[in-house]
Design an enzyme around this catalytic site. Structure first.
Site, mmCIF file in Angstrom:
data_model
loop_
_atom_site.group_PDB
_atom_site.id
_atom_site.type_symbol
_atom_site.label_atom_id
_atom_site.label_comp_id
_atom_site.label_asym_id
_atom_site.label_seq_id
_atom_site.Cartn_x
_atom_site.Cartn_y
_atom_site.Cartn_z
ATOM 1 C CE LYS A 45 3.339 4.148 13.494
ATOM 2 N NZ LYS A 45 3.354 3.502 12.205
ATOM 3 C CG HIS A 81 -2.072 -0.921 1.107
ATOM 4 N ND1 HIS A 81 -3.168 -0.863 1.932
ATOM 5 C CD2 HIS A 81 -2.323 -1.925 0.233
ATOM 6 C CE1 HIS A 81 -4.043 -1.804 1.590
ATOM 7 N NE2 HIS A 81 -3.540 -2.454 0.562
ATOM 8 C CE1 TYR A 119 -1.936 4.355 9.086
ATOM 9 C CE2 TYR A 119 -0.526 3.112 7.597
ATOM 10 C CZ TYR A 119 -1.714 3.246 8.287
ATOM 11 O OH TYR A 119 -2.666 2.261 8.199
ATOM 12 C CE1 TYR A 139 -6.626 4.220 10.441
ATOM 13 C CE2 TYR A 139 -5.991 4.105 8.134
ATOM 14 C CZ TYR A 139 -5.810 3.724 9.454
ATOM 15 O OH TYR A 139 -4.813 2.821 9.762
ATOM 16 N N PRO A 168 -5.003 0.572 18.092
ATOM 17 C CG PRO A 168 -6.787 -0.761 17.405
ATOM 18 C CD PRO A 168 -6.232 -0.065 18.610
#
Length: 393
Positions: free
Chosen positions: A297, A72, A385, A201, A293
């Site tokens: 991480k 991704h 991220y 998200y 979550p």
């Protein structure tokens, strides 16, 4: 039994550490309280940072990952009926993430450990770690109905927040910082191809939602729900309708529906235990820190801990110097707190706090608007991220 490094726990942290040590010529024994079948079917999240994938490749544990993982290059944010894609490579100098379930990482590392013929004991429940502040710490455990001892030069606790390793650090020397969030996630697995190419998200007045995936044919989805929610109160139709509402955005995008095969509720909390070392006992992964979550991480922090520790142990073996072992806790905690902050940021920006004010909601929207309009804000998200570089000390 006698070994150089005794490792408690065969999650990704313990197994990766064992593999790193094996490659460095340092012997170790891994003790796992559960049976192999249980360990290899535990369902956990699976977003791997660039540094985690690099570490797995370096120890020969990425053959299946490279063949099967989903690469991704970004994530999509949704709020107020709009969407914005954060492109990772362009903002981070080429870093990306991989979708590959933690279960599969564990399977790969177990297979390598057994192929090497190195000690890995399933059904071996550790009871205590004794003399951690002495030269020869001892792990007392039960295996095949017999009480046994493992004498070590070093002990590494990769056995989680409730494990014996963390409890072996004297309470007077141990400090835990914690935040419990006023909401949970209802997570579902669905036998339906994902409705997106990358994770979504979504911030919504109805609560947070996340669209992820396990494979090209299996979707993983999450809904923010109140703490104490019973999954039985959420029939399949209600779950799909709520996901539809929270992911709603202008355009032709549609959420694919399919059979839901699993449901579970995941509480959300942040926790850090300091220090991550006591004498010859070292804590790694969930034994030292837990993150919600939202920032993906948990597994990656565990991998970073053991990479730092393996380098320090190899340095000790090669040079006789303990300086890197002495620096282990401080070195890891700097990265841990950065990841904790990012996870907190993602969680509080995207979730709907039941006690929030309209003012706080507008601050969330303002932050999401800034990420969409400012390359600097987007780069800050992308860099965290995809994962910060591993420390060298």
């Amino acid at each position: 039994m006698r070994t150089t490094v005794g490792i408690i726990g065969s999650g990704p942290a313990g197994l990766l550490l064992a593999r790193l040590l094996h490659r460095a010529g340092i012997d170790s024994v891994v003790l796992e309280s559960r049976e192999r079948a249980h360990v290899e079917r535990r369902q956990r999240a699976g977003i791997l940072e660039q540094a985690t994938v690099d570490a797995l490749r370096a120890v020969g544990a990425a053959q299946r990952l490279d063949a099967e993982a989903l690469v991704h290059d970004g994530i999509e944010l949704r709020w107020n009926g709009r969407s914005h894609r954060v492109d990772f490579p362009s903002l981070t100098g080429g870093r990306r993430v991989w979708v590959y379930a933690q279960t599969e990482v564990v399977k790969d590392l177990i297979a390598l450990r057994l192929e090497d013929g190195a000690p890995l004991f399933f059904g071996a429940r550790a009871h205590t770690v004794e003399d951690a502040d002495m030269d020869r710490p001892v792990v007392r455990y039960t295996h095949e109905g017999q009480e046994r001892t493992l004498t070590c030069d070093y002990v590494v606790g990769c056995d989680g927040f409730h494990g014996v390793a963390r409890e072996a650090v004297p309470a007077a020397l141990r400090r835990t910082f914690e935040r419990v969030y006023p909401y949970s996630w209802l997570g579902v697995l669905a036998e339906v191809p994902p409705s997106c190419d990358e994770l979504i998200y979504a911030h919504s007045p109805r609560g947070f939602a996340l669209h992820s995936m396990r494979t090209p044919h299996v979707s993983r989805l999450y809904l923010q729900v109140p703490n104490g929610t019973d999954p039985a109160d959420w029939p399949d139709g209600r779950i799909w309708d709520e996901l539809d509402a929270r992911f709603a955005v202008g355009g032709a995008w549609r959420l694919r529906r399919g059979p839901i095969t699993a449901k579970s509720v995941l509480p959300m909390r942040s926790s850090v235990t300091e220090p991550m070392r006591y004498g010859r006992l070292f804590l790694a992964g969930d034994a030292a820190h837990i993150v919600p979550p939202t920032g993906a991480k948990g597994l990656n922090l565990a991998a970073a801990d053991v990479v730092v520790l393996a380098r320090a142990l190899a340095h000790r073996a090669e040079t006789g110097s303990a300086d890197r072992l002495d620096a282990y806790s401080d070195t890891c905690l700097r990265r841990v707190w950065r990841a904790e902050h990012f996870s907190y940021f993602m969680t509080t920006t995207l979730h709907t706090d039941p006690g929030r004010s309209d003012f706080e909601t507008r601050l969330q929207i303002s932050q999401l608007d800034r990420i969409a309009s400012s390359p600097h804000a987007a780069a800050e998200l992308a860099e965290n991220y995809t994962g910060l570089p591993l420390p060298h000390a």
